[in-house]
Scaffold this active site. Structure first.
Site, PDB file in Angstrom:
ATOM      1  N   ASP A 165       0.848  -1.200   0.000  1.00  0.00           N
ATOM      2  CA  ASP A 165       0.000   0.000   0.000  1.00  0.00           C
ATOM      3  C   ASP A 165       0.881   1.247   0.000  1.00  0.00           C
ATOM      4  O   ASP A 165       0.609   2.223  -0.698  1.00  0.00           O
ATOM      5  CB  ASP A 165      -0.900  -0.010   1.241  1.00  0.00           C
ATOM      6  CG  ASP A 165      -1.607  -1.340   1.394  1.00  0.00           C
ATOM      7  OD1 ASP A 165      -2.451  -1.647   0.545  1.00  0.00           O
ATOM      8  OD2 ASP A 165      -1.285  -2.090   2.340  1.00  0.00           O
ATOM      9  N   HIS A 193      -4.506  -3.442   6.284  1.00  0.00           N
ATOM     10  CA  HIS A 193      -4.297  -3.676   4.845  1.00  0.00           C
ATOM     11  C   HIS A 193      -5.644  -4.062   4.248  1.00  0.00           C
ATOM     12  O   HIS A 193      -5.950  -5.241   4.075  1.00  0.00           O
ATOM     13  CB  HIS A 193      -3.273  -4.786   4.615  1.00  0.00           C
ATOM     14  CG  HIS A 193      -3.222  -5.193   3.167  1.00  0.00           C
ATOM     15  ND1 HIS A 193      -2.776  -4.372   2.173  1.00  0.00           N
ATOM     16  CD2 HIS A 193      -3.618  -6.340   2.546  1.00  0.00           C
ATOM     17  CE1 HIS A 193      -2.885  -4.978   1.008  1.00  0.00           C
ATOM     18  NE2 HIS A 193      -3.396  -6.171   1.207  1.00  0.00           N
TER      19      HIS A 193
HETATM   20  P1  NAD Z   1      -2.043 -18.458  -4.436  1.00  0.00           P
HETATM   21  O1  NAD Z   1      -3.356 -19.134  -4.280  1.00  0.00           O
HETATM   22  O2  NAD Z   1      -1.448 -18.302  -5.788  1.00  0.00           O
HETATM   23  O3  NAD Z   1      -0.968 -19.184  -3.541  1.00  0.00           O
HETATM   24  C1  NAD Z   1      -1.227 -19.518  -2.221  1.00  0.00           C
HETATM   25  C2  NAD Z   1      -0.435 -20.770  -1.941  1.00  0.00           C
HETATM   26  O4  NAD Z   1      -0.554 -21.037  -0.558  1.00  0.00           O
HETATM   27  C3  NAD Z   1      -0.939 -21.994  -2.700  1.00  0.00           C
HETATM   28  O5  NAD Z   1       0.141 -22.595  -3.384  1.00  0.00           O
HETATM   29  C4  NAD Z   1      -1.499 -22.893  -1.594  1.00  0.00           C
HETATM   30  O6  NAD Z   1      -1.281 -24.269  -1.875  1.00  0.00           O
HETATM   31  C5  NAD Z   1      -0.679 -22.429  -0.405  1.00  0.00           C
HETATM   32  N1  NAD Z   1      -1.302 -22.665   0.888  1.00  0.00           N
HETATM   33  C6  NAD Z   1      -2.595 -22.535   1.229  1.00  0.00           C
HETATM   34  N2  NAD Z   1      -2.781 -22.880   2.512  1.00  0.00           N
HETATM   35  C7  NAD Z   1      -1.559 -23.199   2.992  1.00  0.00           C
HETATM   36  C8  NAD Z   1      -1.097 -23.651   4.257  1.00  0.00           C
HETATM   37  N3  NAD Z   1      -1.933 -23.858   5.268  1.00  0.00           N
HETATM   38  N4  NAD Z   1       0.222 -23.876   4.402  1.00  0.00           N
HETATM   39  C9  NAD Z   1       1.066 -23.711   3.370  1.00  0.00           C
HETATM   40  N5  NAD Z   1       0.687 -23.319   2.157  1.00  0.00           N
HETATM   41  C10 NAD Z   1      -0.613 -23.057   1.976  1.00  0.00           C
HETATM   42  O7  NAD Z   1      -2.188 -17.034  -3.699  1.00  0.00           O
HETATM   43  P2  NAD Z   1      -1.238 -15.766  -3.826  1.00  0.00           P
HETATM   44  O8  NAD Z   1      -1.709 -14.930  -4.945  1.00  0.00           O
HETATM   45  O9  NAD Z   1       0.179 -16.192  -3.766  1.00  0.00           O
HETATM   46  O10 NAD Z   1      -1.646 -14.975  -2.488  1.00  0.00           O
HETATM   47  C11 NAD Z   1      -1.338 -15.471  -1.220  1.00  0.00           C
HETATM   48  C12 NAD Z   1      -1.967 -14.586  -0.147  1.00  0.00           C
HETATM   49  O11 NAD Z   1      -1.387 -13.276  -0.160  1.00  0.00           O
HETATM   50  C13 NAD Z   1      -3.470 -14.361  -0.321  1.00  0.00           C
HETATM   51  O12 NAD Z   1      -4.083 -14.422   0.950  1.00  0.00           O
HETATM   52  C14 NAD Z   1      -3.548 -12.946  -0.866  1.00  0.00           C
HETATM   53  O13 NAD Z   1      -4.779 -12.342  -0.598  1.00  0.00           O
HETATM   54  C15 NAD Z   1      -2.430 -12.304  -0.090  1.00  0.00           C
HETATM   55  N6  NAD Z   1      -1.923 -11.015  -0.604  1.00  0.00           N
HETATM   56  C16 NAD Z   1      -1.567 -10.078   0.326  1.00  0.00           C
HETATM   57  C17 NAD Z   1      -1.052  -8.859  -0.067  1.00  0.00           C
HETATM   58  C18 NAD Z   1      -0.656  -7.795   0.945  1.00  0.00           C
HETATM   59  O14 NAD Z   1      -0.327  -6.683   0.517  1.00  0.00           O
HETATM   60  N7  NAD Z   1      -0.662  -8.039   2.237  1.00  0.00           N
HETATM   61  C19 NAD Z   1      -0.888  -8.598  -1.429  1.00  0.00           C
HETATM   62  C20 NAD Z   1      -1.241  -9.591  -2.359  1.00  0.00           C
HETATM   63  C21 NAD Z   1      -1.766 -10.798  -1.925  1.00  0.00           C
HETATM   64  C1  LMR Z   2      -3.653  -6.596  -2.620  1.00  0.00           C
HETATM   65  O1  LMR Z   2      -3.687  -5.572  -1.921  1.00  0.00           O
HETATM   66  O2  LMR Z   2      -3.322  -6.586  -3.826  1.00  0.00           O
HETATM   67  C2  LMR Z   2      -3.965  -7.916  -1.991  1.00  0.00           C
HETATM   68  O3  LMR Z   2      -4.218  -7.763  -0.643  1.00  0.00           O
HETATM   69  C3  LMR Z   2      -4.989  -8.662  -2.709  1.00  0.00           C
HETATM   70  C4  LMR Z   2      -6.381  -8.196  -2.360  1.00  0.00           C
HETATM   71  O4  LMR Z   2      -7.218  -9.047  -2.084  1.00  0.00           O
HETATM   72  O5  LMR Z   2      -6.616  -6.977  -2.372  1.00  0.00           O
END
Ligand code: NAD
Ligand code: LMR
Length: 333
Positions: A165, A193
């Site tokens: 962010d 977030h």
């Molecule tokens: P994705 O689905 O591509 O990958 C997630 C992975 O986590 C998968 O490979 C899945 O098998 C694995 N997984 C699920 N549960 C698990 C567990 N208990 N232990 C180990 N591995 C596990 O998702 P992504 O796009 O990589 O996103 C991951 C997370 O990050 C999501 O929750 C998304 O919303 C979050 N995210 C946060 C931010 C932020 O700014 N904070 C930004 C983008 C995404």
């Molecule tokens: C983001 O900020 O891109 C991630 O947290 C994904 C979402 O669900 O907004």
């Protein structure tokens, strides 16, 4: 040229290692982007049992990069094994939201994961060096759950990611003022977030001059800038059909690097354990403006005065975090 000769490797645990973000993250960490070109690394990857084959493929690719700093790759579906001796833990693995889904919908789906992983960190990570970054959403509340389930680890060793962010805000501000992102200082994200976060430009400067005066357009700030940063995650999902991944991994690297080596006197944003600063309830994981010293110790920027507009937004995000906490209270020992 990365070599890392002579330094002991550090252990970096990554959950969800074969997911979208994991796939962006592992290669940059192994190449030295996070901890520097002289710091050898052991990657300790956690995945779900059903994703172990895909993780194996990622590990093969890591091998094929012949990264000089990469001294080992652990592949596991057992949290305690993946976290054993970890100096860093990037908790990414969780279900991302899809089109039209609000982050609140994810709360219950993902909360259990962080309760299990908090307990596992408590048992097997290196408590004296550990830095935990929660990326998986809802990140602040997941950090709270993980920390509360790790009673033997200092809660200040846990954090959640609002650096994405923060970086999104910098990019918008640089564009608006026709400057470089590095010209913008003292900008910060308060709170969660989520769409209630408050990107605050009131203390900000661009090339040393007040951002508010330079932009001189309160309507743009209120109706354009703030909602753009708040809704950027959803806008990426709408455009890509998938949630942000490369930018999220890049922000995670920025967060861990700055938390380790310091911010050189500059502000950044981190969601960290609140002691009640600025009225954010004690115990919440709340995003504050922070400065990290060159020993890796963060401090919240003190003495800022929030005007009424800011205070209202601060309270909105604070209330959302309190209600998220209430929604997972059975997972908080
Ligand atoms: P994705 O689905 O591509 O990958 C997630 C992975 O986590 C998968 O490979 C899945 O098998 C694995 N997984 C699920 N549960 C698990 C567990 N208990 N232990 C180990 N591995 C596990 O998702 P992504 O796009 O990589 O996103 C991951 C997370 O990050 C999501 O929750 C998304 O919303 C979050 N995210 C946060 C931010 C932020 O700014 N904070 C930004 C983008 C995404
Ligand atoms: C983001 O900020 O891109 C991630 O947290 C994904 C979402 O669900 O907004």
């Amino acid at each position: 040229f990365a070599s890392g000769k002579g330094k002991a490797p550090v252990r970096v645990a990554i959950t969800g290692a074969s997911g979208q973000i994991g796939y962006q993250l592992l290669f940059r960490i192994a190449s030295g982007d996070m901890l520097g070109k002289d710091q050898p690394i052991i990657l300790q990857c956690l995945e779900l049992p059903g994703a172990m084959n895909s993780l194996k493929g990622v590990a093969m690719e890591l091998d094929d990069c012949a990264f000089p700093l990469l001294k080992g790759i652990v592949q596991s579906d057992k949290p305690e094994e993946a976290f054993a001796g970890a100096d860093y833990a990037l908790l990414v693995g969780a279900r991302p939201r899809s089109k039209g889904m609000e982050r609140g919908d994810l709360l219950k789906a993902n909360a259990e994961i962080f309760s299990v992983q908090g307990k596992a960190l408590d048992k097997s990570a290196n408590r004296d060096t550990l830095r935990v970054l929660v990326v998986g959403n809802p990140a602040n509340t997941n950090a709270l759950i993980a920390a509360r389930n790790a009673p033997n680890i200092d809660p200040k060793r846990f954090s959640a990611m609002t650096r994405l962010d923060h970086n999104r805000g910098l990019a918008q501000l640089a564009d608006k003022t026709g400057s470089a992102v590095t010209d913008i200082e003292k900008f910060c994200i308060w709170g969660n977030h989520s769409a209630t976060q408050y990107p605050d430009i009131n203390f900000g400067t661009v090339k040393g001059k007040s951002l508010v005066n330079t932009i001189n357009d309160q309507k743009w700030v209120k109706d354009n800038f703030i909602p753009t940063v708040q809704q950027r995650g959803a806008a990426i999902i709408a455009a890509r059909g998938l949630s942000s991944a490369a930018s999220a991994a890049s922000a995670a690297i920025d967060h861990m690097r700055d938390w380790t080596y310091g911010t050189n006197g500059q502000w950044t944003s981190m969601a960290i354990y609140s002691e009640g600063e600025y009225g954010a309830d004690k115990g919440l994981y709340f995003s504050f403006p922070v400065i990290v010293d060159n020993k890796g110790k963060y401090e919240i920027v003190k003495g800022l005065k929030l005007d009424q507009f800011s205070q209202e937004r601060f309270d909105a995000t604070r209330k959302e975090l309190l209600s998220e906490m209430d929604g997972v209270k059975e997972l908080l020992p």
